[in-house]
Design an enzyme around this catalytic site. Structure first.
Site, short mmCIF file in Angstrom:
data_model
loop_
_atom_site.label_atom_id
_atom_site.label_comp_id
_atom_site.label_asym_id
_atom_site.label_seq_id
_atom_site.Cartn_x
_atom_site.Cartn_y
_atom_site.Cartn_z
N ASP A 30 0.83 -1.20 0.00
CA ASP A 30 0.00 0.00 0.00
C ASP A 30 0.87 1.26 0.00
OD1 ASP A 30 -2.78 1.20 0.36
OD2 ASP A 30 -1.63 2.17 1.96
N PHE A 68 -3.64 0.03 14.67
CA PHE A 68 -3.16 0.08 16.06
C PHE A 68 -3.47 1.43 16.69
CE2 PHE A 68 0.05 -2.70 13.77
CZ PHE A 68 -0.64 -3.87 14.05
N GLY A 69 -4.31 2.22 16.03
CA GLY A 69 -4.74 3.50 16.59
C GLY A 69 -3.58 4.45 16.77
N PRO A 70 -3.35 4.93 18.02
CA PRO A 70 -2.35 5.98 18.23
C PRO A 70 -0.94 5.58 17.83
CG PRO A 70 -3.30 5.22 20.35
CD PRO A 70 -4.07 4.57 19.26
N TYR A 103 4.02 9.38 0.20
CA TYR A 103 4.96 8.71 1.10
C TYR A 103 6.42 8.95 0.67
CZ TYR A 103 0.63 6.31 2.46
OH TYR A 103 -0.65 6.03 2.86
N GLY A 163 0.70 4.38 15.29
CA GLY A 163 1.24 4.87 14.02
C GLY A 163 1.44 6.38 14.01
N MET A 206 6.51 -8.80 10.82
CA MET A 206 5.81 -8.88 9.53
C MET A 206 5.02 -10.19 9.47
SD MET A 206 8.69 -7.73 6.77
CE MET A 206 9.34 -6.07 6.71
N LYS A 242 2.12 -1.94 9.15
CA LYS A 242 3.48 -1.65 8.71
C LYS A 242 4.46 -1.91 9.85
CE LYS A 242 6.45 1.73 9.59
NZ LYS A 242 6.66 2.91 10.44
N HIS A 247 -6.54 9.96 -2.64
CA HIS A 247 -6.00 9.87 -1.27
C HIS A 247 -6.89 10.58 -0.25
CE1 HIS A 247 -1.88 9.33 0.87
NE2 HIS A 247 -2.87 9.17 1.71
N ARG A 274 10.31 -4.86 11.19
CA ARG A 274 10.88 -6.09 11.75
C ARG A 274 10.29 -7.34 11.10
NH1 ARG A 274 9.27 -4.82 17.73
NH2 ARG A 274 7.62 -3.71 16.66
N LYS A 279 -1.79 6.02 -4.61
CA LYS A 279 -2.83 7.03 -4.37
C LYS A 279 -2.52 8.34 -5.09
CE LYS A 279 -3.33 4.92 0.16
NZ LYS A 279 -1.98 4.58 0.64
P1 NAD Z 1 0.08 1.04 11.87
O1 NAD Z 1 -1.28 1.24 12.50
O2 NAD Z 1 0.34 -0.13 11.03
O3 NAD Z 1 1.13 1.16 13.05
C1 NAD Z 1 2.50 1.18 12.78
C2 NAD Z 1 3.25 1.14 14.11
O4 NAD Z 1 2.91 -0.05 14.80
C3 NAD Z 1 4.74 1.11 13.90
O5 NAD Z 1 5.33 1.86 14.96
C4 NAD Z 1 5.11 -0.37 14.03
O6 NAD Z 1 6.42 -0.55 14.48
C5 NAD Z 1 4.11 -0.82 15.07
N1 NAD Z 1 3.76 -2.24 14.93
C6 NAD Z 1 3.35 -2.87 13.80
N2 NAD Z 1 3.09 -4.17 14.05
C7 NAD Z 1 3.35 -4.37 15.37
C8 NAD Z 1 3.25 -5.51 16.21
N3 NAD Z 1 2.83 -6.69 15.77
N4 NAD Z 1 3.59 -5.36 17.51
C9 NAD Z 1 4.01 -4.17 17.99
N5 NAD Z 1 4.11 -3.04 17.24
C10 NAD Z 1 3.76 -3.14 15.93
O7 NAD Z 1 0.53 2.31 11.07
P2 NAD Z 1 0.04 3.35 10.10
O8 NAD Z 1 1.27 3.66 9.36
O9 NAD Z 1 -0.74 4.40 10.80
O10 NAD Z 1 -1.00 2.63 9.10
C11 NAD Z 1 -0.63 1.52 8.30
C12 NAD Z 1 -0.70 1.84 6.81
O11 NAD Z 1 -1.97 2.35 6.47
C13 NAD Z 1 0.28 2.92 6.33
O12 NAD Z 1 1.59 2.45 6.20
C14 NAD Z 1 -0.36 3.31 5.02
O13 NAD Z 1 -0.03 2.37 4.02
C15 NAD Z 1 -1.84 3.24 5.37
N6 NAD Z 1 -2.40 4.56 5.74
C16 NAD Z 1 -3.20 5.18 4.84
C17 NAD Z 1 -3.70 6.43 5.13
C18 NAD Z 1 -4.59 7.14 4.14
O14 NAD Z 1 -4.83 8.34 4.30
N7 NAD Z 1 -5.11 6.45 3.16
C19 NAD Z 1 -3.40 7.06 6.35
C20 NAD Z 1 -2.60 6.38 7.27
C21 NAD Z 1 -2.12 5.12 6.96
#
Ligand code: NAD
Length: 321
Positions: free
Chosen positions: A44, A216-218, A49, A220, A277, A270, A111, A273, A78
């Site tokens: 994605d 994961f909410g906050p 980005y 990211g 993944m 995302k 987007h 590690r 996007k």
């Molecule tokens: P996310 O919700 O995937 O959270 C990422 C964080 O969680 C990172 O710090 C990562 O190290 C940690 N994490 C991931 N897996 C974990 C695990 N199993 N245990 C512990 N920590 C873990 O992040 P995000 O980037 O907010 O959203 C994911 C994806 O969504 C983005 O990369 C992007 O592709 C997409 N996105 C799209 C939009 C949009 O406007 N369309 C906006 C935000 C994100």
């Protein structure tokens, strides 16, 4: 472990679990390569980005090494806000495809439903919401104009499916009035603090497949140094989530992802590690008991982190997507 797929209204199969590329800034090509090696088939990405060339390098290496064929991947990108004018959509899509080194996107999304003044890529790329220190400037492009140009991408074979992100239901209904091609997918922020139940129901009723981002909410958004995210209790540490994780023998992160896939939503987590993944891919094929789903339903707080209005304050501009 591979993800199961779902059939979009365009007829194409999309993996239910994908890999998010926002904020993948270090070792990007290696990260994409490792994600493919771990089993991800959906990537994605987005112009915003700022890493599409490096993502394409990871893809090219994975194909060259025989890990995967192009047609086994589902590459999402996007359209950024500054390219909403009808005549700007195809040229920038071609530029993005060339950055990736591919001939078509499997899914191309608007987007945000926000149109900003055109910025030539030779001036600033990715253009972000505004020039550094300046306010965003509006474009007069309508959503209909942009959607019609998106339909042109399908006609020209540049995108197999098209969709939208960050749209609410009123705007989706508006698009449906004039769309010759119904959006195949809607990508929006969804997590237990912001569950979007009415929007999900509306989209699903219209045959539009919903992808939940920021599962994961906050977490990211803490990476963006956002105060609202830092002040919220991390969902992975929430007692309700932890208790369910103990019960089902999974991690809190897996419970958060399964909560979405169990509602029929795709997810795109995302991480850098490799073991994580693989762990995140394992969020289908087992269930959260109904009482657990009911407990998570009570965590709704209408707490959304990805808010364009935040980015209109010049001193508060994140490079966001
Ligand atoms: P996310 O919700 O995937 O959270 C990422 C964080 O969680 C990172 O710090 C990562 O190290 C940690 N994490 C991931 N897996 C974990 C695990 N199993 N245990 C512990 N920590 C873990 O992040 P995000 O980037 O907010 O959203 C994911 C994806 O969504 C983005 O990369 C992007 O592709 C997409 N996105 C799209 C939009 C949009 O406007 N369309 C906006 C935000 C994100």
């Amino acid at each position: 472990m591979a993800s199961p797929t779902v059939k979009l209204n365009s007829g194409y199969e999309m993996p239910l679990v994908g890999f998010g590329l926002w904020k993948v800034e270090n070792n990007t090509a290696d990260t994409v390569y490792n994600a493919i090696k771990a089993g991800y088939r959906l990537l994605d990405g987005a112009c915003d980005y700022g890493n599409e060339k490096e993502c394409g390098e990871g893809v090219a290496r994975a194909i060259k090494d025989g890990l995967v064929k192009r047609e086994e991947l589902f590459i999402v990108s996007k359209l950024w806000q500054t390219f909403h004018e009808g005549d700007k959509v195809e040229p920038i899509t071609r530029r993005q495809l060339s950055d990736w080194g591919i001939g078509y996107f499997d899914l191309f999304l608007i987007h945000f439903p926000v149109a900003l003044e055109y910025v030539d890529p030779s001036v600033r790329y990715p253009p972000s919401w505004s020039a550094p220190g300046e306010k965003p400037r509006w474009s007069k492009a309508t959503t209909q104009e942009t959607w019609t140009a998106m339909e042109g991408l399908v006609e020209k074979g540049l995108a197999k499916s098209i969709g939208v992100a960050n749209f609410q239901s009123q705007l989706l209904f508006d698009v449906l009035r004039y769309a010759k091609i119904t959006p195949a997918s809607l990508q929006v922020e969804i997590h237990p603090y912001y569950q979007q139940r009415d929007l999900v129901k509306m989209a699903q009723n219209e045959g539009i497949f919903v992808t939940a981002y920021s599962s994961f909410g906050p977490t990211g958004f803490i990476e963006c140094n956002m105060d609202e995210a830092k002040n919220a209790k991390p969902l992975m540490e929430h007692e309700v989530i932890k208790a369910i994780a103990d019960k089902v023998g999974k991690t809190p992160a897996q419970v958060l992802l399964r909560w979405a896939t169990q509602r029929g939503l795709a997810v795109i987590p995302k991480t850098y590690r490799e073991p994580i993944m693989k762990q995140n891919l394992d969020c289908v094929g087992w269930d959260i008991p109904q009482e657990g789903m009911d407990e998570i339903a009570k965590l709704e707080m209408n707490l959304k982190f990805n808010k364009p209005t935040n980015y209109f304050e010049a001193e508060n501009l994140y490079i966001f997507g």
